[in-house]
Structures are given as C-alpha cells and as structure tokens.
Design a protein around this motif. Sequence first.
Motif, PDB file in Angstrom:
ATOM      1  N   ARG A 153      -2.225  -6.979 -17.027  1.00  0.00           N
ATOM      2  CA  ARG A 153      -2.482  -8.302 -16.418  1.00  0.00           C
ATOM      3  C   ARG A 153      -3.948  -8.505 -16.048  1.00  0.00           C
ATOM      4  O   ARG A 153      -4.435  -9.626 -16.061  1.00  0.00           O
ATOM      5  N   PHE A 154      -4.669  -7.440 -15.741  1.00  0.00           N
ATOM      6  CA  PHE A 154      -6.091  -7.603 -15.422  1.00  0.00           C
ATOM      7  C   PHE A 154      -6.857  -8.108 -16.637  1.00  0.00           C
ATOM      8  O   PHE A 154      -7.864  -8.789 -16.513  1.00  0.00           O
ATOM      9  N   GLY A 204     -11.836  -2.408 -16.518  1.00  0.00           N
ATOM     10  CA  GLY A 204     -11.371  -2.019 -15.193  1.00  0.00           C
ATOM     11  C   GLY A 204     -12.373  -2.194 -14.076  1.00  0.00           C
ATOM     12  O   GLY A 204     -12.265  -1.552 -13.040  1.00  0.00           O
ATOM     13  N   TYR A 205     -13.335  -3.068 -14.266  1.00  0.00           N
ATOM     14  CA  TYR A 205     -14.347  -3.279 -13.230  1.00  0.00           C
ATOM     15  C   TYR A 205     -13.770  -3.900 -11.970  1.00  0.00           C
ATOM     16  O   TYR A 205     -12.917  -4.781 -12.033  1.00  0.00           O
ATOM     17  N   SER A 206     -14.290  -3.462 -10.833  1.00  0.00           N
ATOM     18  CA  SER A 206     -13.948  -4.064  -9.548  1.00  0.00           C
ATOM     19  C   SER A 206     -14.804  -5.315  -9.345  1.00  0.00           C
ATOM     20  O   SER A 206     -15.904  -5.426  -9.881  1.00  0.00           O
ATOM     21  N   TYR A 207     -14.282  -6.223  -8.563  1.00  0.00           N
ATOM     22  CA  TYR A 207     -15.007  -7.450  -8.232  1.00  0.00           C
ATOM     23  C   TYR A 207     -16.182  -7.124  -7.320  1.00  0.00           C
ATOM     24  O   TYR A 207     -16.050  -6.377  -6.344  1.00  0.00           O
ATOM     25  N   ALA A 250      -6.380  -3.786  -7.317  1.00  0.00           N
ATOM     26  CA  ALA A 250      -6.013  -2.591  -8.082  1.00  0.00           C
ATOM     27  C   ALA A 250      -5.238  -1.646  -7.166  1.00  0.00           C
ATOM     28  O   ALA A 250      -5.047  -1.933  -5.979  1.00  0.00           O
ATOM     29  N   ASP A 251      -4.835  -0.508  -7.697  1.00  0.00           N
ATOM     30  CA  ASP A 251      -4.101   0.482  -6.910  1.00  0.00           C
ATOM     31  C   ASP A 251      -4.878   0.947  -5.686  1.00  0.00           C
ATOM     32  O   ASP A 251      -4.295   1.328  -4.687  1.00  0.00           O
ATOM     33  N   PRO A 273     -10.183  -5.674  -5.144  1.00  0.00           N
ATOM     34  CA  PRO A 273      -9.938  -6.734  -6.128  1.00  0.00           C
ATOM     35  C   PRO A 273     -10.600  -6.403  -7.468  1.00  0.00           C
ATOM     36  O   PRO A 273     -11.679  -5.835  -7.520  1.00  0.00           O
ATOM     37  N   ILE A 274      -9.928  -6.782  -8.530  1.00  0.00           N
ATOM     38  CA  ILE A 274     -10.424  -6.560  -9.883  1.00  0.00           C
ATOM     39  C   ILE A 274     -11.287  -7.750 -10.300  1.00  0.00           C
ATOM     40  O   ILE A 274     -10.991  -8.896  -9.971  1.00  0.00           O
ATOM     41  N   ALA A 275     -12.349  -7.458 -11.023  1.00  0.00           N
ATOM     42  CA  ALA A 275     -13.240  -8.509 -11.516  1.00  0.00           C
ATOM     43  C   ALA A 275     -12.522  -9.380 -12.537  1.00  0.00           C
ATOM     44  O   ALA A 275     -11.639  -8.916 -13.255  1.00  0.00           O
TER      45      ALA A 275
END
Length: 160
Positions: A37-38, A47-50, A65-66, A70-72
């Motif tokens: 879904r990301f 898989g970058y973070s926001y 994410a786990d 928040p995911i970018a």
Amino acid sequence: MEDYKIYSQASANGMPDNICSFLCAQARHETGNYKHRFYTIGKNAFGYSYVKGAKWQLDKGGSNADNGVPIAQYASVENSVNEICDWIRRRQKEGKFTSNLANLTLQQYCKLLKDNGYYQAPLSEYTNATLAHFNKLPADLKKKHPVTSLICPHCGKLVK
C-alpha cells in the motif's frame, strides 16, 4: 512497467547500468513487487520515511510504518527514484559510498546500504531477498550484470 520507469529515471539521474538494475530489484523487494500500500497509494518505491520539506516528497505523510513513523508519499515513482539517487550522491560526497558505482556488485551495494543505515534487517536477509528480485527482472534490465551468489546468513560469505 514499473521496473522500466525506475531504471529509466535512475539512468536519467546518471546512475550506471548496474545501479539502475539494482534499484529495480531493491524497489521490488521494498514494495512486495509493487503491491504494498505504501507504493500503490504513495508511489514510495524504497520505503522512505516522511520528512517535512523534503525536496521530492509530497507535503504530507502517509500511513505509519511498523516503527510508527509516517511513510513518504510521492507524486510519481520517478520522484521516489530521484530521492534515492540523491541519497546515494550524498553518501558519495560524504565518502561513505564508493565514487565508482559502476564496479559494485549487488552484494556490495546491499552492504553499503546496510553500513549507511538504510535498513535494519540482517545483511544476508536483505541481500538474498534483493537478489531473488534481481533474478526475476526482465533480461534487458539486467544488462551485463549477472548476479547469482547468495550470502550465507551464518558466516556472511558468498555462496555459489
């Protein structure tokens, strides 16, 4: 289709053929073959973070994410590729990545990612998963970079 977008954008960013191929395999691994879904919602191939104010990210974070971060989200997969290419270049300028990317093997690339804090999984696990995805890429995206060696999870040595 997604592999070709990633390869083309990495190439447009000046990445050598081997890195373009490795990025395709890495994206497949990170996104579960582009089904996570990301990726489907936010075009996040790596898989970058926001990070608020980040150059390539949309100005809003996605789902957490786990790890609770928040995911970018990106306007396009190409922007996700631009972000990782910029990340690699920053590591090169810092002397943490080799300046000659064209000579890297997939195993060396995965080790550099690990050494620079890109992922937390064991090296052998990440490398072997990325290798499995590399081996499934269309032949024209693998170019002259056949990769077949696994890394032993016990001793860390290459296994034919």
